[in-house]
Design a protein around this motif. Structure first.
Motif, mmCIF file in Angstrom:
data_model
loop_
_atom_site.group_PDB
_atom_site.id
_atom_site.type_symbol
_atom_site.label_atom_id
_atom_site.label_comp_id
_atom_site.label_asym_id
_atom_site.label_seq_id
_atom_site.Cartn_x
_atom_site.Cartn_y
_atom_site.Cartn_z
ATOM 1 N N VAL A 14 0.843 -1.195 0.000
ATOM 2 C CA VAL A 14 0.000 0.000 0.000
ATOM 3 C C VAL A 14 0.875 1.239 0.000
ATOM 4 N N GLN A 15 0.357 2.283 -0.647
ATOM 5 C CA GLN A 15 1.067 3.558 -0.718
ATOM 6 C C GLN A 15 0.074 4.671 -0.402
ATOM 7 N N SER A 17 -1.391 8.522 0.355
ATOM 8 C CA SER A 17 -1.155 9.874 -0.165
ATOM 9 C C SER A 17 -1.791 10.866 0.805
ATOM 10 N N TYR A 21 -6.230 8.988 -0.302
ATOM 11 C CA TYR A 21 -6.317 7.840 -1.203
ATOM 12 C C TYR A 21 -5.151 6.899 -0.939
ATOM 13 N N ILE A 22 -5.445 5.624 -0.972
ATOM 14 C CA ILE A 22 -4.435 4.596 -0.761
ATOM 15 C C ILE A 22 -4.314 3.784 -2.043
ATOM 16 N N LYS A 23 -3.094 3.718 -2.576
ATOM 17 C CA LYS A 23 -2.847 2.907 -3.769
ATOM 18 C C LYS A 23 -2.479 1.495 -3.314
ATOM 19 N N LYS A 25 -0.902 -2.074 -4.637
ATOM 20 C CA LYS A 25 -0.142 -2.749 -5.692
ATOM 21 C C LYS A 25 0.016 -4.203 -5.273
ATOM 22 N N GLU A 58 -2.897 -2.874 -9.925
ATOM 23 C CA GLU A 58 -3.095 -1.685 -9.098
ATOM 24 C C GLU A 58 -4.546 -1.233 -9.043
ATOM 25 N N THR A 59 -4.892 -0.598 -7.941
ATOM 26 C CA THR A 59 -6.145 0.122 -7.776
ATOM 27 C C THR A 59 -5.962 1.062 -6.593
ATOM 28 N N ARG A 60 -6.980 1.836 -6.263
ATOM 29 C CA ARG A 60 -6.886 2.722 -5.108
ATOM 30 C C ARG A 60 -8.247 2.868 -4.453
#
Length: 105
Positions: A14-15, A17, A21-23, A25, A58-60
């Motif tokens: 997870v990434q 921002s 929002y959390i990306k 992968k 990927e999604t968010r």
């Protein structure tokens, strides 16, 4: 740990921002993204926050600020699973990790 890896072979990262929002992968191996699948985000109580298709791994989703943590579950087109747990403090580094916001006096 070995049992967890056999049950959840996909790697979910997870990434966060600043916008909330959390990306997500998801990888099959260290370098290969999952080609297709579904990412489902749930609260501890099982309430579904988001359920989206993965596009090239990927999604968010938008982190629900009223929750202390969420569970991210991924299922690829071949039936492989992945899982990650994300806390409020990880999603919003530097903010108060308490569950509720306190109104300004």
């Amino acid at each position: 740990m070995q049992r967890h890896n056999s049950e959840y072979p996909l790697q979910v990262y997870v990434q966060p921002s600043p916008s909330g929002y959390i990306k997500i992968k998801t990888y099959i191996s260290d370098t290969e993204l999952v080609p297709s699948g579904v990412a489902r985000v749930e609260t501890d109580s099982g309430r579904v926050i988001s359920e989206k298709e993965l596009k090239e791994g990927e999604t968010r989703f938008l982190y629900p600020v009223g929750e202390n943590r969420v569970i991210i579950k991924v299922l690829d087109s071949e039936g492989n699973k992945g899982r990650s747990i994300l806390t409020y403090g990880q999603a919003f580094p530097g903010r108060d990790s308490g569950r509720y916001f306190r109104p300004a006096p």
